[in-house]
Design a protein around this motif. Sequence first.
Motif, PDB file in Angstrom:
ATOM      1  N   PRO A 180       0.786  -1.246   0.000  1.00 19.42           N
ATOM      2  CA  PRO A 180       0.000   0.000   0.000  1.00 19.42           C
ATOM      3  C   PRO A 180       0.819   1.298   0.000  1.00 19.42           C
ATOM      4  N   VAL A 181       2.114   1.239   0.250  1.00 22.04           N
ATOM      5  CA  VAL A 181       2.913   2.469   0.120  1.00 22.04           C
ATOM      6  C   VAL A 181       3.031   2.886  -1.350  1.00 22.04           C
ATOM      7  N   THR A 249       8.843  -0.314   9.299  1.00 21.07           N
ATOM      8  CA  THR A 249       9.879   0.177   8.386  1.00 21.07           C
ATOM      9  C   THR A 249       9.512  -0.041   6.912  1.00 21.07           C
ATOM     10  N   LEU A 250       8.259  -0.434   6.634  1.00 29.09           N
ATOM     11  CA  LEU A 250       7.882  -0.763   5.251  1.00 29.09           C
ATOM     12  C   LEU A 250       8.191   0.372   4.264  1.00 29.09           C
ATOM     13  N   ALA A 251       7.828   1.593   4.627  1.00 32.29           N
ATOM     14  CA  ALA A 251       7.971   2.696   3.666  1.00 32.29           C
ATOM     15  C   ALA A 251       9.433   2.906   3.270  1.00 32.29           C
ATOM     16  N   VAL A 252      10.345   2.891   4.228  1.00 36.73           N
ATOM     17  CA  VAL A 252      11.766   3.105   3.875  1.00 36.73           C
ATOM     18  C   VAL A 252      12.358   1.888   3.173  1.00 36.73           C
ATOM     19  N   ARG A 253      11.941   0.702   3.584  1.00 39.33           N
ATOM     20  CA  ARG A 253      12.462  -0.498   2.905  1.00 39.33           C
ATOM     21  C   ARG A 253      12.033  -0.509   1.445  1.00 39.33           C
ATOM     22  N   TYR A 254      10.750  -0.185   1.222  1.00 41.65           N
ATOM     23  CA  TYR A 254      10.240  -0.239  -0.149  1.00 41.65           C
ATOM     24  C   TYR A 254      10.895   0.844  -1.019  1.00 41.65           C
ATOM     25  N   ALA A 255      11.086   2.019  -0.447  1.00 39.10           N
ATOM     26  CA  ALA A 255      11.707   3.118  -1.212  1.00 39.10           C
ATOM     27  C   ALA A 255      13.133   2.743  -1.604  1.00 39.10           C
ATOM     28  N   ARG A 256      13.873   2.170  -0.663  1.00 38.82           N
ATOM     29  CA  ARG A 256      15.265   1.824  -0.938  1.00 38.82           C
ATOM     30  C   ARG A 256      15.356   0.684  -1.975  1.00 38.82           C
ATOM     31  N   MET A 295       1.330   2.904  -9.457  1.00 38.83           N
ATOM     32  CA  MET A 295       2.377   2.626  -8.459  1.00 38.83           C
ATOM     33  C   MET A 295       3.012   3.966  -8.080  1.00 38.83           C
ATOM     34  N   THR A 296       2.299   4.720  -7.262  1.00 39.65           N
ATOM     35  CA  THR A 296       2.687   6.121  -7.040  1.00 39.65           C
ATOM     36  C   THR A 296       3.852   6.265  -6.059  1.00 39.65           C
ATOM     37  N   GLY A 297       4.210   5.185  -5.373  1.00 37.30           N
ATOM     38  CA  GLY A 297       5.299   5.277  -4.397  1.00 37.30           C
ATOM     39  C   GLY A 297       6.527   4.477  -4.798  1.00 37.30           C
ATOM     40  N   GLY A 298       6.708   4.240  -6.090  1.00 34.89           N
ATOM     41  CA  GLY A 298       7.884   3.490  -6.554  1.00 34.89           C
ATOM     42  C   GLY A 298       7.472   2.205  -7.246  1.00 34.89           C
ATOM     43  N   PHE A 299       8.373   1.692  -8.088  1.00 36.35           N
ATOM     44  CA  PHE A 299       8.071   0.525  -8.917  1.00 36.35           C
ATOM     45  C   PHE A 299       8.530  -0.778  -8.262  1.00 36.35           C
ATOM     46  N   THR A 326      20.751 -17.391  -3.676  1.00 42.07           N
ATOM     47  CA  THR A 326      19.892 -18.186  -4.549  1.00 42.07           C
ATOM     48  C   THR A 326      18.810 -18.827  -3.693  1.00 42.07           C
ATOM     49  N   ALA A 327      17.613 -18.290  -3.793  1.00 42.86           N
ATOM     50  CA  ALA A 327      16.498 -18.788  -2.970  1.00 42.86           C
ATOM     51  C   ALA A 327      15.195 -18.255  -3.534  1.00 42.86           C
ATOM     52  N   THR A 328      14.105 -18.921  -3.167  1.00 40.61           N
ATOM     53  CA  THR A 328      12.789 -18.429  -3.573  1.00 40.61           C
ATOM     54  C   THR A 328      12.326 -17.348  -2.598  1.00 40.61           C
ATOM     55  N   SER A 329      11.143 -16.799  -2.851  1.00 39.41           N
ATOM     56  CA  SER A 329      10.515 -15.742  -2.050  1.00 39.41           C
ATOM     57  C   SER A 329      11.032 -14.362  -2.459  1.00 39.41           C
ATOM     58  N   LEU A 330      10.514 -13.332  -1.803  1.00 35.17           N
ATOM     59  CA  LEU A 330      10.790 -11.955  -2.227  1.00 35.17           C
ATOM     60  C   LEU A 330      10.436 -10.977  -1.106  1.00 35.17           C
ATOM     61  N   GLY A 331      10.886  -9.734  -1.294  1.00 31.70           N
ATOM     62  CA  GLY A 331      10.460  -8.651  -0.414  1.00 31.70           C
ATOM     63  C   GLY A 331      11.187  -8.572   0.918  1.00 31.70           C
ATOM     64  N   GLY A 332      12.291  -9.303   1.081  1.00 31.77           N
ATOM     65  CA  GLY A 332      13.038  -9.249   2.334  1.00 31.77           C
ATOM     66  C   GLY A 332      14.197  -8.261   2.252  1.00 31.77           C
ATOM     67  N   VAL A 333      14.868  -8.052   3.366  1.00 33.40           N
ATOM     68  CA  VAL A 333      16.000  -7.111   3.400  1.00 33.40           C
ATOM     69  C   VAL A 333      17.198  -7.641   2.611  1.00 33.40           C
TER      70      VAL A 333
END
Length: 377
Positions: A180-181, A249-256, A295-299, A326-333
Amino acid sequence: MVERSIETVLAQAIDAIDPATGGVVPPIQPSTTFARDDTHELVGDHVYSRYAAPTVDQVSRVLATIDGGADALLFSSGMGAITAFFATVPRGAHVVAQRVMYHGAQDWLRHLDARGDIELTLCDESDPAEPMASLRDDTAVLWIETPANPTWTVVDIAAAAAAAHRVGARVVVDSTVAPPVTTRPLELGADFVFHSATKYLNGHSDVLSGVLVAAAYDERWEEIWTVRKQLGAAPSAFDAWLLLRGLRTLAVRYARSSASAATIASHFVDHPAVEAVAYPGLPHHPGHGVAVRQMTGGFGGMLSLLVEGGFEAAQRTALATRVFITATSLGGVESLIEHRRAVEPPHSVVPENLLRLSVGLESVVDLIDDLEQALSS
Ligand SMILES: *Cc1c(COP(=O)(O)O)cnc(C)c1O
């Protein structure tokens, strides 16, 4: 009170301050059962944690707020939420989904279709007219995933939702890759948003969780609540607490991640070892125009490299990285790389030379150097 922006809601996790101690971090309430007083009234608001529980409610409130929904329901995994949703679809209902989408969800829809529980149409999401053309007068559900994993095709949520509502279908958007960010599907006309909270929402690869957010609190939503309660796909208090921590920390993680992914996409777009780069932020990406609006807050941090040399070269590259794991999944640090075709089912239409990257929070210089050395291995 002033309307708070999404970054503020996330950072403060709404009412996170513990009234008992003033702690700025909420306590975990792990109890499965809740006491009654001597008049048989419940002491608090809860009965039994499979129905609802305090720490789970707290994170659900944050999730409903950031997606602008009437209510949010947390599940023990993303697939727990997806299977609960489809348990409420009437028998024989017509469902439209995408040819390219999260394979686990598509596999489940194919299974329901094979059993005769639903009638499934898989549309070609890369043609902007197709999701609409696949709708019928009796379509019950349009399931959209955008950007679609792992080709990152962008589906126009507002246009698809308007068409689906004309035939009376309900619209669900799997917005796992566009939290949602950046995208709020309910504001674009969707009836429900789904996220695998295992991915960006938690962001630390240590919680399995899923969420459904509803635009309205109606009969269908009550049925979804009942299914979660009866099937028992409720999350644990500890997972809910970790998710609340991750969300802050979602907003800063997603922006970075978005900034680094954009840099990597531009760097490799003309690389001799790379045939094509799929990233909604690139101006030549077929869905770029819609992505700019939607996607107004980044791609985002998800992109794919289609490498020269086919299946073998893709596999070799994925195994040669030293910073990307090398691993599955996504969206982690931590950044991940995956040769999708090696793990997709046989009917998959994902290109054989596609490497899916989930860009995390490492130095982008290190990430680019790592891909350079892996591509020349
Ligand atoms: C991971 C994922 C899911 C499934 O979620 P789980 O938490 O693994 O059950 C659904 N959709 C997308 C896009 C995903 O990436």
